[in-house]
Design a protein around this motif. Structure first.
Motif, mmCIF file in Angstrom:
data_model
loop_
_atom_site.group_PDB
_atom_site.id
_atom_site.type_symbol
_atom_site.label_atom_id
_atom_site.label_comp_id
_atom_site.label_asym_id
_atom_site.label_seq_id
_atom_site.Cartn_x
_atom_site.Cartn_y
_atom_site.Cartn_z
ATOM 1 N N ILE A 265 13.730 60.699 18.927
ATOM 2 C CA ILE A 265 12.341 61.029 18.242
ATOM 3 C C ILE A 265 12.904 59.932 17.198
ATOM 4 C CG2 ILE A 265 12.230 62.216 16.614
ATOM 5 C CD1 ILE A 265 11.304 63.222 19.245
ATOM 6 N N ALA A 266 13.735 59.411 16.319
ATOM 7 C CA ALA A 266 14.519 58.370 15.150
ATOM 8 C C ALA A 266 13.878 57.365 16.025
ATOM 9 C CB ALA A 266 15.979 58.468 14.971
ATOM 10 N N GLU A 267 14.209 56.656 17.320
ATOM 11 C CA GLU A 267 13.860 55.098 18.139
ATOM 12 C C GLU A 267 12.484 55.576 18.256
ATOM 13 O OE1 GLU A 267 16.328 54.365 21.127
ATOM 14 O OE2 GLU A 267 14.673 54.981 22.683
ATOM 15 N N LYS A 268 11.573 56.117 17.668
ATOM 16 C CA LYS A 268 10.143 56.446 18.492
ATOM 17 C C LYS A 268 9.376 54.669 18.100
ATOM 18 C CE LYS A 268 9.707 59.734 21.445
ATOM 19 N NZ LYS A 268 8.513 58.907 22.713
ATOM 20 N N PRO A 269 9.813 54.471 16.552
ATOM 21 C CA PRO A 269 8.938 53.672 15.972
ATOM 22 C C PRO A 269 9.115 52.364 16.324
ATOM 23 C CG PRO A 269 9.476 54.892 14.393
ATOM 24 C CD PRO A 269 10.126 55.561 15.843
ATOM 25 N N ILE A 270 10.626 52.129 16.846
ATOM 26 C CA ILE A 270 10.904 50.480 17.363
ATOM 27 C C ILE A 270 10.078 50.792 18.825
ATOM 28 C CG2 ILE A 270 13.198 49.451 18.442
ATOM 29 C CD1 ILE A 270 13.962 50.531 16.340
ATOM 30 N N LEU A 271 10.050 51.514 19.330
ATOM 31 C CA LEU A 271 9.714 51.684 20.701
ATOM 32 C C LEU A 271 7.535 51.521 20.557
ATOM 33 C CD1 LEU A 271 9.486 51.866 24.048
ATOM 34 C CD2 LEU A 271 9.567 54.748 23.242
ATOM 35 N N ASP A 272 7.069 52.284 19.443
ATOM 36 C CA ASP A 272 5.960 51.871 19.160
ATOM 37 C C ASP A 272 5.724 50.610 19.094
ATOM 38 O OD1 ASP A 272 5.798 55.055 21.105
ATOM 39 O OD2 ASP A 272 5.469 55.524 18.266
ATOM 40 N N LYS A 273 6.742 50.228 18.342
ATOM 41 C CA LYS A 273 5.946 49.439 17.882
ATOM 42 C C LYS A 273 5.768 48.048 19.063
ATOM 43 C CE LYS A 273 8.152 44.914 14.479
ATOM 44 N NZ LYS A 273 8.925 44.775 13.647
ATOM 45 N N LEU A 274 7.361 48.073 20.153
ATOM 46 C CA LEU A 274 7.258 47.522 21.371
ATOM 47 C C LEU A 274 6.021 47.447 21.944
ATOM 48 C CD1 LEU A 274 8.990 45.109 22.790
ATOM 49 C CD2 LEU A 274 9.797 47.352 24.344
ATOM 50 N N LYS A 275 5.744 48.699 22.060
ATOM 51 C CA LYS A 275 4.477 48.815 23.417
ATOM 52 C C LYS A 275 3.216 47.930 23.029
ATOM 53 C CE LYS A 275 5.990 53.361 24.650
ATOM 54 N NZ LYS A 275 5.480 55.448 24.566
ATOM 55 N N ARG A 276 2.805 48.218 20.827
ATOM 56 C CA ARG A 276 1.709 47.365 20.751
ATOM 57 C C ARG A 276 2.517 45.595 20.060
ATOM 58 N NH1 ARG A 276 2.718 51.407 16.270
ATOM 59 N NH2 ARG A 276 4.354 49.943 15.326
ATOM 60 N N GLU A 277 2.780 44.748 20.640
ATOM 61 C CA GLU A 277 3.106 44.200 21.105
ATOM 62 C C GLU A 277 2.811 43.457 22.416
ATOM 63 O OE1 GLU A 277 7.135 42.940 20.304
ATOM 64 O OE2 GLU A 277 6.793 43.076 17.447
ATOM 65 N N PHE A 278 2.915 44.592 23.505
ATOM 66 C CA PHE A 278 2.809 44.452 24.955
ATOM 67 C C PHE A 278 1.154 44.380 25.568
ATOM 68 C CE2 PHE A 278 7.009 42.712 24.554
ATOM 69 C CZ PHE A 278 6.984 42.295 24.981
ATOM 70 N N LYS A 279 0.430 45.092 24.028
ATOM 71 C CA LYS A 279 -0.987 45.992 24.731
ATOM 72 C C LYS A 279 -2.180 45.359 25.218
ATOM 73 C CE LYS A 279 -3.485 45.559 19.892
ATOM 74 N NZ LYS A 279 -3.617 46.507 19.188
ATOM 75 N N ASN A 280 -2.087 44.331 24.346
ATOM 76 C CA ASN A 280 -3.133 42.783 25.225
ATOM 77 C C ASN A 280 -2.383 42.901 27.194
ATOM 78 O OD1 ASN A 280 -4.746 43.954 23.516
ATOM 79 N ND2 ASN A 280 -3.788 41.888 22.163
ATOM 80 N N ASN A 281 -1.249 43.356 27.777
ATOM 81 C CA ASN A 281 -0.594 42.249 29.288
ATOM 82 C C ASN A 281 -1.530 44.048 29.482
ATOM 83 O OD1 ASN A 281 0.879 41.533 30.825
ATOM 84 N ND2 ASN A 281 2.300 40.367 29.290
ATOM 85 N N SER A 282 -1.911 43.653 30.806
ATOM 86 C CA SER A 282 -1.856 44.038 31.385
ATOM 87 C C SER A 282 -0.838 44.842 32.522
ATOM 88 C CB SER A 282 -3.493 44.361 31.835
ATOM 89 O OG SER A 282 -2.983 42.879 32.687
ATOM 90 N N GLU A 283 0.473 43.605 32.584
ATOM 91 C CA GLU A 283 0.694 43.772 33.493
ATOM 92 C C GLU A 283 2.359 44.478 33.573
ATOM 93 O OE1 GLU A 283 0.336 42.649 37.010
ATOM 94 O OE2 GLU A 283 -1.294 41.824 35.852
ATOM 95 N N ILE A 284 2.434 44.408 32.053
ATOM 96 C CA ILE A 284 2.951 45.200 31.930
ATOM 97 C C ILE A 284 3.277 46.858 31.452
ATOM 98 C CG2 ILE A 284 5.399 45.512 30.290
ATOM 99 C CD1 ILE A 284 5.110 42.766 29.974
ATOM 100 N N VAL A 285 3.854 47.329 31.838
ATOM 101 C CA VAL A 285 2.806 49.499 31.785
ATOM 102 C C VAL A 285 4.807 50.116 31.181
ATOM 103 C CG1 VAL A 285 2.553 51.701 32.709
ATOM 104 C CG2 VAL A 285 1.503 49.467 33.215
ATOM 105 N N PHE A 286 4.378 50.677 30.055
ATOM 106 C CA PHE A 286 4.925 51.666 29.333
ATOM 107 C C PHE A 286 4.964 53.039 29.625
ATOM 108 C CE2 PHE A 286 4.869 47.482 26.691
ATOM 109 C CZ PHE A 286 5.943 47.259 26.174
ATOM 110 N N ILE A 287 6.464 54.022 30.456
ATOM 111 C CA ILE A 287 6.330 54.852 30.178
ATOM 112 C C ILE A 287 7.096 55.880 29.439
ATOM 113 C CG2 ILE A 287 6.244 56.562 32.306
ATOM 114 C CD1 ILE A 287 5.240 54.909 33.935
#
Length: 304
Positions: A195-217
């Motif tokens: 839970i503590a690292e969720k903000p870091i992970l969400d930030k990473l997801k936002r940085e690649f949100k326009n890249n359709s070749e990368i999927v976060f699960i």
């Protein structure tokens, strides 16, 4: 009946002692939870001792000792097909070997079969011993460790055929994302570091949100799906959200020793553990990512 109880108790004691040895790192094997031969060796030792104790007990009552298998299945995450069957067969063979009424030739054949199959499993996976000052590099290599044997020329980490559940209780297979780069994050609602690292992970997801070749699960290892759903209802989450149907099987398939755990999967379906803090650089460079995933684990011995 007294001997049966003593036999079951001996199995419990042996497993408890071995778990303590691993828990406190007295046996300094790297990732023992991923070595298939360890639960089998424990099965052989435990059931040989229990079988010897009960060798004069009627054979039909001796089968009660097989209840002790659950003492192996649960702590060693071995309750999945077909591995649980292998352990069951080893337990049966070991008990038969301890019986006085069994022909010596039959015992010899069983002992030979047990040794051959166990030897195959033993040398099939690398054995790495942690030395003083053992630690990881940021690339996941091991420092201050010694490879006893490793006959694997290429890491066997292909995407497993496992299905997960969506929040709508629908099946989801990662295979449908073939050709994509996937960044998996294993977590649980009860895991405070996750839970503590969720903000870091969400930030990473936002940085690649326009890249359709990368999927976060994100894949939850919660046993209570309602807690998982409640968390997702309250907290806004990016990426695909899934939950494991069988957390023990998932831990085994993806070689997870603890959570949070992050894994990168390339377009070819090969995967490797990847720390969250270094993921950005590798996800941004496909060539660099492939080199990282396909590289063999480097092990550096302690310099004297």
């Amino acid at each position: 009946m007294t001997r049966i109880i003593i036999g079951l108790f001996s199995i419990l004691i042996i497993i408890f002692l071995i778990l303590v040895l691993f828990q406190f790192d007295f046996i300094r094997i790297y990732k023992p939870e991923n070595l298939k031969w360890i639960p089998i060796l424990i099965t052989i030792i435990a059931f040989y001792i229990a079988g010897t104790i009960c060798r004069k007990v009627n054979l039909k009552y001796t089968t009660v000792l097989l209840l002790g298998l659950f003492l192996i299945y649960v702590p060693f995450d071995s309750l999945y097909f077909p591995y649980s069957i292998y352990i069951f067969l080893f337990a049966i063979c070991t008990l038969v070997i301890t019986r006085k009424e069994i022909n010596r030739k039959v015992k010899t054949l069983l002992i030979s079969a047990v040794l051959i199959i166990f030897g195959f499993l033993l040398f099939r996976q690398p054995l790495i011993i942690k030395q003083k000052g053992f630690h990881f590099t940021k690339n996941g290599d091991l420092v201050n460790a010694k490879t006893i044997w490793n006959f694997n020329k290429v890491p066997s980490k292909k995407l497993p055929s496992e299905t997960f559940l969506t929040i709508e209780n629908k099946n989801f297979s990662l295979k449908v994302l073939k050709g994509k780069t996937i960044y998996l994050s294993f977590w649980a609602t009860w895991c405070a570091p996750c839970i503590a690292e969720k903000p870091i992970l969400d930030k990473l997801k936002r940085e690649f949100k326009n890249n359709s070749e990368i999927v976060f699960i994100d894949i939850s290892l919660d046993n209570d799906s309602e807690k998982w759903k409640n968390y997702l209802d309250v907290n806004k989450t990016e990426g695909i959200q899934l939950i494991s149907r069988n957390s023990d099987k998932t831990r085994h398939n993806y070689q997870i020793s603890g959570i949070p755990e992050h894994i990168a999967i390339n377009a070819q379906g090969n995967f490797k553990s990847m720390y969250l803090l270094i993921a950005k650089d590798y996800l941004a460079d496909t060539k660099k990512l492939n080199t990282f995933i396909n590289s063999k684990l480097e092990v550096y011995e302690r310099k004297k």
